[in-house]
Design a protein around this motif. Structure first.
Motif, short mmCIF file in Angstrom:
data_model
loop_
_atom_site.label_atom_id
_atom_site.label_comp_id
_atom_site.label_asym_id
_atom_site.label_seq_id
_atom_site.Cartn_x
_atom_site.Cartn_y
_atom_site.Cartn_z
N ILE A 1 -53.53 15.54 -38.89
CA ILE A 1 -54.91 15.41 -38.43
C ILE A 1 -54.90 15.26 -36.92
CG2 ILE A 1 -56.98 13.98 -38.59
CD1 ILE A 1 -55.85 13.13 -41.39
N MET B 1 -55.84 14.33 -33.32
CA MET B 1 -56.56 13.15 -32.86
C MET B 1 -57.03 13.35 -31.43
SD MET B 1 -55.97 11.25 -35.50
CE MET B 1 -57.14 10.21 -34.66
N LEU C 1 -55.64 2.09 -35.73
CA LEU C 1 -55.74 2.83 -36.98
C LEU C 1 -56.00 1.81 -38.09
CD1 LEU C 1 -55.28 5.51 -38.55
CD2 LEU C 1 -52.87 4.86 -38.68
N VAL C 2 -56.99 2.07 -38.93
CA VAL C 2 -57.32 1.15 -40.01
C VAL C 2 -57.06 1.85 -41.35
CG1 VAL C 2 -59.15 -0.20 -41.09
CG2 VAL C 2 -59.02 -0.04 -38.60
N VAL C 3 -56.30 1.20 -42.22
CA VAL C 3 -55.99 1.82 -43.51
C VAL C 3 -56.30 0.86 -44.65
CG1 VAL C 3 -54.23 3.40 -42.66
CG2 VAL C 3 -53.55 1.12 -43.38
N LEU D 1 -63.43 0.11 -44.86
CA LEU D 1 -63.32 0.48 -43.44
C LEU D 1 -64.46 -0.15 -42.65
CD1 LEU D 1 -62.33 4.27 -43.50
CD2 LEU D 1 -60.83 2.28 -43.29
N LEU E 1 -62.08 8.47 -40.97
CA LEU E 1 -61.46 9.69 -40.48
C LEU E 1 -61.23 10.63 -41.67
CD1 LEU E 1 -60.43 10.36 -37.68
CD2 LEU E 1 -58.30 9.21 -38.25
N ALA F 1 -58.14 14.55 -47.17
CA ALA F 1 -57.02 15.11 -46.41
C ALA F 1 -55.82 15.42 -47.30
CB ALA F 1 -56.60 14.15 -45.30
N PHE G 1 -58.60 6.05 -44.25
CA PHE G 1 -58.19 5.59 -42.92
C PHE G 1 -59.23 5.96 -41.89
CE2 PHE G 1 -56.29 9.79 -42.45
CZ PHE G 1 -55.98 10.07 -43.77
N TRP H 1 -60.72 4.60 -37.58
CA TRP H 1 -60.42 4.07 -36.26
C TRP H 1 -61.36 2.95 -35.91
CZ3 TRP H 1 -56.42 5.31 -33.39
CH2 TRP H 1 -55.78 6.53 -33.60
#
Lengths: 339, 339
Positions: free
Chosen positions: A39, A41, A49-51, A84, A92, A128, A145, A147
């Motif tokens: 992906i 960016m 980055l948040v997962v 998120l 994302l 994705a 995930f 941001w």
């Protein structure tokens, strides 16, 4: 779920390659065809980055009685996007893994994807990639995930004594909708609009990503934000924030925003119980300085409210400003427990 | 798997909160305690985020007979890191979701985590969070995240006619190890070292993240890299690269690197069959310009080889430079199919 009326092949009949090909229609083509998705960016300083990840199992998290394939997909996507939002992050993409018995109908799998994509489209998010594999039971695993500007990261541990506790909308609607699906007779004397709205709150919850830009605007450059989502119930969210922040809380049951007329329909006690412990509401519960909280709630309108205050104690206390109910201490033990 | 000798509580006895608390020991503390993990990033231009996901189901992907809990964890982590390596990406973190029957022993779950972390530690990677939930069967879902310099992204579709096909190591070892686990009598007259190495190749495969810096150095500023990993077999990897790139391939069976003495032990035909179709080898299969390929293979040593060439045809053809075997066309239909 497996006996859909339409004439669909099973996943065994279609085979893994055939199924993957069908599901690829739901993904942006540039992310398909490799061992992983790459992906591109836009580089930017000071972002994290948040997962987050979630697993849903047939018969445990969803069932024929209350949930169509599309709703299973929507709710799964919404729950992850809500996690998120609970971190202050903009989504994302998500990945989706499916474990499927051979006799699962392809139409069910496509229904799940259709529901996921309907929800994701609202937030300019896409699938994705993923994995499909054989399993004795339908299992859906989603990882989302996104941001967040690092200094805007919403964390449970950021609460401070004196913060106002803000909810971004009404609570209890998800649980009421579930009740109407499980026991339709409950709604016999309710208006159709009421019933529809509560059922929709359960089947098609909206993650509150929409409130983030407004929150940032109201916050200005100021401080850390405490919070999480209320998918396990409002009580659980407040207890978790208090515990992680090492503070207590006082919550006023009289000001917890409920769906219109829910108290009249099921009684005040039950309505508040559903709001506190029902879960599935996907609102944000935030700890904010009072001036910020007041302005934020005013701008949000529509069910948003200040429901209490974080305190120096370590107890989470439910009071009643109308004086009708005695004070109660809320503990996590009433929350949801698996296994 | 559920009847471990030690005196372990079941996940039902421990409960969800208790289990989560135990598992949090395996995660960096700064990623624990919120709805999602926020991973601070060093901003840098021209990098892509790479994500991949995999689901493993008890009885389908692993079983008591061949796989301890630690090996299940190691292999699951290694497979996902290998997918990142196959894109040219450096890993950042993984998320782990577990679906567990109530009677699964906590010692099994901790064994899986121990195995995952042993593998991840080698690559400075950590678990960024996850989910545990009730399920009628043990299910493990992993999502791995990494970074790749955008112009270094390895893609299946990047193959060009005339490229050398490079493998980073021997093939057939994973399948041979499985055979020794399923039928120990096969190895009766093998040396202990041989047996140990092949079983280890199956139980503790190493994702080839180590080859990436060398590859970049040899490539210099030059061009796109074609490739994927060989976890579904060498034949599958070559067929996929050829198909996605719209090219063909000629592969020389006489130069496919095999584990030492495997041909003598099980016969040449079987050894090559395991190398081509056995899977589980986790090497990289790359399409590279010949000058780059020669230098790269020389530096890698140790089983790395040029095994063929991409061609303008659309057929993948297996030849034999010793003349002992007739030419064959390889199609994907021999590859692995679920359901």
């Amino acid at each position: 779920m497996k006996k859909a009326p339409e004439n669909s092949p099973s996943v065994r009949e279609l085979g893994e390659q055939g199924l993957l090909k069908r599901l690829q229609r739901f993904c942006p083509p540039e992310w398909v065809g490799d061992d992983a998705a790459a992906i591109a960016m836009t580089p930017s300083a000071n972002r994290s980055l948040v997962v987050t990840t979630d697993m849903l199992v047939d018969g445990v998290h969803f069932s024929d009685r209350t949930t169509s394939a599309e709703d299973v997909g929507w709710r799964a996507a919404a729950a992850n996007l809500s996690d998120l939002a609970a971190m202050g992050a903009t989504p994302l993409a998500i990945t989706v893994s499916l474990g499927l018995p051979g006799d699962t109908l392809v139409s069910w799998v496509e229904g799940v994807y259709t529901g996921m994509v309907s929800c994701l489209d609202r937030y300019q998010t896409a699938i994705a990639g993923g994995d499909v594999c054989k399993s004795p039971v339908n299992v859906i695993s989603i990882t989302a995930f996104g941001w967040v500007p690092t200094n805007r990261t919403i964390r449970r541990q950021n609460g401070k004594p004196g913060d106002a506790i803000v909810v971004t909308g009404v609570h209890g609607a998800g649980r009421a909708g579930l009740e109407l699906l499980l026991h339709p007779e409950t709604g016999n004397d309710w208006s159709e609009a009421e019933t529809r709205e509560l059922i929709s709150a359960h089947q098609r919850p909206n993650p509150r990503l929409d409130v983030l830009p407004m929150l940032w605007e109201v916050m200005g450059e100021g401080g850390e934000i405490a919070g999480m989502d209320s998918s396990d119930g409002l009580a659980d969210a407040i207890v978790q924030i208090a515990r992680e922040s090492g503070v207590g809380a006082i919550v006023d049951r009289a000001v917890i925003p409920l769906p219109p007329s829910l108290s009249q329909r099921v009684g005040e006690e039950r309505a508040i119980e559903w709001a506190l412990y029902g879960g599935e509401d996907f609102e944000l519960v935030l700890g904010l300085p009072w001036t910020v909280a007041r302005e934020f709630v005013k701008r949000l309108g529509n069910g948003a409210a200040i429901v209490g205050t974080l305190t120096k104690s370590t107890r989470v206390c439910l009071t009643d400003s109308t004086g009708a109910y005695a004070d109660e201490v809320i503990t996590q033990s009433l929350g949801f427990q698996h296994f």
